[in-house]
Design a protein around this motif. Structure first.
Motif, PDB file in Angstrom:
ATOM      1  N   ARG A   1      16.696   8.516  24.881  1.00 36.84           N
ATOM      2  CA  ARG A   1      15.157   9.100  24.612  1.00 36.84           C
ATOM      3  C   ARG A   1      15.266   8.770  23.100  1.00 36.84           C
ATOM      4  NH1 ARG A   1      13.151  11.778  28.104  1.00 36.84           N
ATOM      5  NH2 ARG A   1      12.007  12.081  26.901  1.00 36.84           N
TER       6      ARG A   1
ATOM      7  N   LEU B   1      12.488   5.154  35.640  1.00 35.22           N
ATOM      8  CA  LEU B   1      13.899   5.380  34.377  1.00 35.22           C
ATOM      9  C   LEU B   1      13.594   4.978  33.316  1.00 35.22           C
ATOM     10  CD1 LEU B   1      15.613   2.362  37.091  1.00 35.22           C
ATOM     11  CD2 LEU B   1      16.465   5.227  36.469  1.00 35.22           C
TER      12      LEU B   1
ATOM     13  N   LEU C   1      12.951   8.337  31.987  1.00 35.75           N
ATOM     14  CA  LEU C   1      14.379   9.015  31.385  1.00 35.75           C
ATOM     15  C   LEU C   1      14.510   8.391  30.137  1.00 35.75           C
ATOM     16  CD1 LEU C   1      14.775   9.664  34.786  1.00 35.75           C
ATOM     17  CD2 LEU C   1      13.700  10.900  33.410  1.00 35.75           C
ATOM     18  N   PHE C   2      14.572   6.858  30.001  1.00 34.16           N
ATOM     19  CA  PHE C   2      15.649   6.915  29.077  1.00 34.16           C
ATOM     20  C   PHE C   2      14.409   6.141  27.536  1.00 34.16           C
ATOM     21  CE2 PHE C   2      17.875   4.675  32.513  1.00 34.16           C
ATOM     22  CZ  PHE C   2      19.172   4.823  32.373  1.00 34.16           C
TER      23      PHE C   2
ATOM     24  N   ASP D   1      20.893  15.535  31.658  1.00 34.51           N
ATOM     25  CA  ASP D   1      20.894  14.552  32.554  1.00 34.51           C
ATOM     26  C   ASP D   1      21.699  14.593  33.670  1.00 34.51           C
ATOM     27  OD1 ASP D   1      23.305  13.676  31.699  1.00 34.51           O
ATOM     28  OD2 ASP D   1      22.186  11.159  31.148  1.00 34.51           O
TER      29      ASP D   1
ATOM     30  N   ILE E   1      19.131  15.163  37.877  1.00 33.00           N
ATOM     31  CA  ILE E   1      18.088  13.098  37.796  1.00 33.00           C
ATOM     32  C   ILE E   1      17.376  13.347  39.024  1.00 33.00           C
ATOM     33  CG2 ILE E   1      18.408  11.173  37.832  1.00 33.00           C
ATOM     34  CD1 ILE E   1      18.637  12.478  34.801  1.00 33.00           C
TER      35      ILE E   1
ATOM     36  N   GLY F   1      13.645  12.470  40.376  1.00 29.22           N
ATOM     37  CA  GLY F   1      13.408  11.269  40.594  1.00 29.22           C
ATOM     38  C   GLY F   1      12.254  11.959  42.260  1.00 29.22           C
TER      39      GLY F   1
ATOM     40  N   VAL G   1      16.129   5.719  41.786  1.00 30.09           N
ATOM     41  CA  VAL G   1      15.841   6.415  40.220  1.00 30.09           C
ATOM     42  C   VAL G   1      17.639   6.992  39.650  1.00 30.09           C
ATOM     43  CG1 VAL G   1      15.132   8.609  38.403  1.00 30.09           C
ATOM     44  CG2 VAL G   1      13.671   6.945  39.847  1.00 30.09           C
ATOM     45  N   PRO G   2      18.320   7.408  40.630  1.00 23.59           N
ATOM     46  CA  PRO G   2      19.317   8.244  40.154  1.00 23.59           C
ATOM     47  C   PRO G   2      20.175   7.478  40.546  1.00 23.59           C
ATOM     48  CG  PRO G   2      18.525   9.444  42.401  1.00 23.59           C
ATOM     49  CD  PRO G   2      17.239   8.918  41.676  1.00 23.59           C
TER      50      PRO G   2
ATOM     51  N   TYR H   1      19.621   5.337  37.275  1.00 24.74           N
ATOM     52  CA  TYR H   1      20.140   5.523  36.535  1.00 24.74           C
ATOM     53  C   TYR H   1      21.508   5.882  35.635  1.00 24.74           C
ATOM     54  CZ  TYR H   1      20.126   9.733  32.659  1.00 24.74           C
ATOM     55  OH  TYR H   1      20.374  10.606  31.473  1.00 24.74           O
TER      56      TYR H   1
ATOM     57  N   ARG I   1      23.101   4.330  32.165  1.00 25.12           N
ATOM     58  CA  ARG I   1      23.391   5.147  31.210  1.00 25.12           C
ATOM     59  C   ARG I   1      24.536   4.923  30.377  1.00 25.12           C
ATOM     60  NH1 ARG I   1      25.232  11.663  32.527  1.00 25.12           N
ATOM     61  NH2 ARG I   1      26.659  10.094  33.496  1.00 25.12           N
TER      62      ARG I   1
END
Length: 183
Positions: A2, A50, A53-54, A106, A111, A115, A166-167, A170, A174
């Motif tokens: 993040r 995404l 989240l990131f 996370d 996650i 989503g 998304v999951p 992710y 990641r």
């Protein structure tokens, strides 16, 4: 990974995600007939989540605004691109708040939940956007409500794909993004 600071790395990742979002809409776009607007199935929403989240809420929203809004401006949706940009801000607020409530933990269940929450948020925001679009072209309010509801199938499909994609992406990305950040 993040990033809320305005470091060179944050700017580069924000631009990279904006480009990926733009390309994600441009490459795979399946039009769906609707009474309001010209909806289509695409991966832009999932990629925007995404980015949020990131990169964090601010930079993720900025990437989504540039990617989704830029696509709208360049592909015949300029009159309503401001609505798309507002939708991105709402989704960013909801997803970032949810992630914050999960203490930025996370694990998979969080996650997946984010989503699903993002997909549901997109359904609600798109319904209201469709109402505004219908009213912009002179439709009566009652007809706008009904036609907007009947125009939601593409959004529902996009929302389901967001909850699934998304999951998967992710957790696939990641480790790589953390490694790049450390380098």
């Amino acid at each position: 990974m993040r990033q809320e600071k305005n470091t060179l790395q944050a700017v580069i990742f924000t631009g990279l995600f904006a480009a990926i979002i733009f390309i994600g809409i441009s490459i795979l776009r399946i039009p769906i007939p609707a009474l309001v607007g010209r909806p289509f199935i695409h991966f832009g929403n999932a990629l925007t989540v995404l980015a949020i989240l990131f990169l964090g809420g601010r930079n993720g929203a900025l990437a989504g605004i540039i990617g989704l809004g830029g696509f709208d401006l360049l592909n015949g949706y300029a009159a309503t691109s401001w609505l798309t940009m507002l939708e991105v801000i709402v989704v960013a607020l909801v997803v970032n708040t949810g992630f914050k409530l999960f203490n930025y933990n996370d694990r998979a269940s969080h996650i997946i939940s984010l989503g699903i929450i993002a997909g549901l948020t997109k359904i609600v925001t798109t319904y209201f956007v469709s109402i505004v679009e219908a009213l912009m072209v002179g439709t009566s309010f009652k007809v706008a409500l009904i036609n907007s509801f009947l125009s939601l199938p593409a959004t529902v499909i996009n929302s389901i794909s967001t909850a699934i994609i998304v999951p998967i992406l992710y957790f696939a990305l990641r480790g790589s993004l953390k490694a790049v950040r450390r380098a």
